[in-house]
Scaffold this active site. Structure first.
Site, PDB file in Angstrom:
ATOM      1  N   CYS A  79       0.830  -1.211   0.000  1.00  0.00           N
ATOM      2  CA  CYS A  79       0.000   0.000   0.000  1.00  0.00           C
ATOM      3  C   CYS A  79       0.871   1.270   0.000  1.00  0.00           C
ATOM      4  O   CYS A  79       1.503   1.578  -1.008  1.00  0.00           O
ATOM      5  CB  CYS A  79      -0.985  -0.030   1.158  1.00  0.00           C
ATOM      6  N   HIS A 169      -3.154  -5.348   1.249  1.00  0.00           N
ATOM      7  CA  HIS A 169      -2.571  -5.604   2.565  1.00  0.00           C
ATOM      8  C   HIS A 169      -2.546  -7.104   2.868  1.00  0.00           C
ATOM      9  O   HIS A 169      -3.507  -7.630   3.452  1.00  0.00           O
ATOM     10  CB  HIS A 169      -3.394  -4.901   3.652  1.00  0.00           C
ATOM     11  N   GLU A 171      -0.994  -8.606   5.115  1.00  0.00           N
ATOM     12  CA  GLU A 171      -0.916  -8.815   6.563  1.00  0.00           C
ATOM     13  C   GLU A 171      -2.289  -8.801   7.232  1.00  0.00           C
ATOM     14  O   GLU A 171      -2.413  -9.201   8.402  1.00  0.00           O
ATOM     15  CB  GLU A 171      -0.014  -7.749   7.201  1.00  0.00           C
TER      16      GLU A 171
END
Length: 199
Positions: A79, A169, A171
């Site tokens: 990002c 993302h 994660e």
């Protein structure tokens, strides 16, 4: 394996948790002393690119991190981290590390209401659940980089040698394959360095 995670803002804790699950040691990078020669790679997480760029310079982290990536240190950027790596920004005159041969468009999917989830193929990984939050996308890819994934015709993941960049993302999902891919990148770089030293 020691992997630094830039911990100035954004979802750095989730990156650290993903690394832990994969057996890698995550190191929070908050000041210049945290960024040391014992690191095998670095993650540039999401956040706000303008703020991150300002903090990198104020904390004297900009030059050592840029120099390390330019010298071949593997980096995963997600990002806002993608914006930090890009050589060109379509809707912003400011660039930061400017190391990856891509052009990005900031906030390409809109503000918070433009956040969404989807699943699409990533080259070398397969179908992957993607979380986008006020995300950029890559509007063009130069000859040094290559496309790994697209969503609705827009490039959302790319790689250039030691640099891996995603607009989403990884994660924020339970799927560890992007982080695993990055760890394999680091292992390949380390193996190549060893071969060159013994040649």
């Amino acid at each position: 394996m020691n992997i630094g995670v830039l911990a100035l803002q954004g979802a750095f804790a989730e990156h650290l948790a993903a690394l832990r699950k994969l057996g890698a040691n995550g190191v929070e990078i908050r000041q210049r002393a945290d960024f040391h020669a014992g690191l095998d790679g670095i993650i540039l997480p999401g956040g706000e690119s303008t703020v991150m760029g300002k903090l990198l310079r104020e904390l004297e982290l900009y030059a050592p991190i840029r120099d390390a990536i330019a010298a071949g240190m593997p980096v995963l950027s997600t990002c806002a981290g993608l914006i930090l790596l890009a050589e060109r920004a379509e809707n912003n005159e400011k660039t930061y590390f400017a190391l990856m041969d891509i052009t990005v468009r900031r906030n390409a999917y809109g503000r918070q209401l433009g956040s969404f989830r989807t699943t699409t193929d990533i080259a070398g990984i397969g179908p992957y659940p993607m979380v986008f939050i006020r995300a950029p996308f890559i509007s063009s890819v130069g000859p040094k980089a290559h496309v790994l994934a697209t969503v609705d015709g827009h490039v959302v993941a790319a790689r250039q040698q030691n640099m891996l960049a995603t607009a989403f993302h990884p994660e924020l999902t339970d799927d560890l394959r992007v982080h695993s891919y990055f760890i394999n990148m680091i292992a390949q770089v380390n193996a190549n360095c060893c071969q060159q030293q013994t040649a």
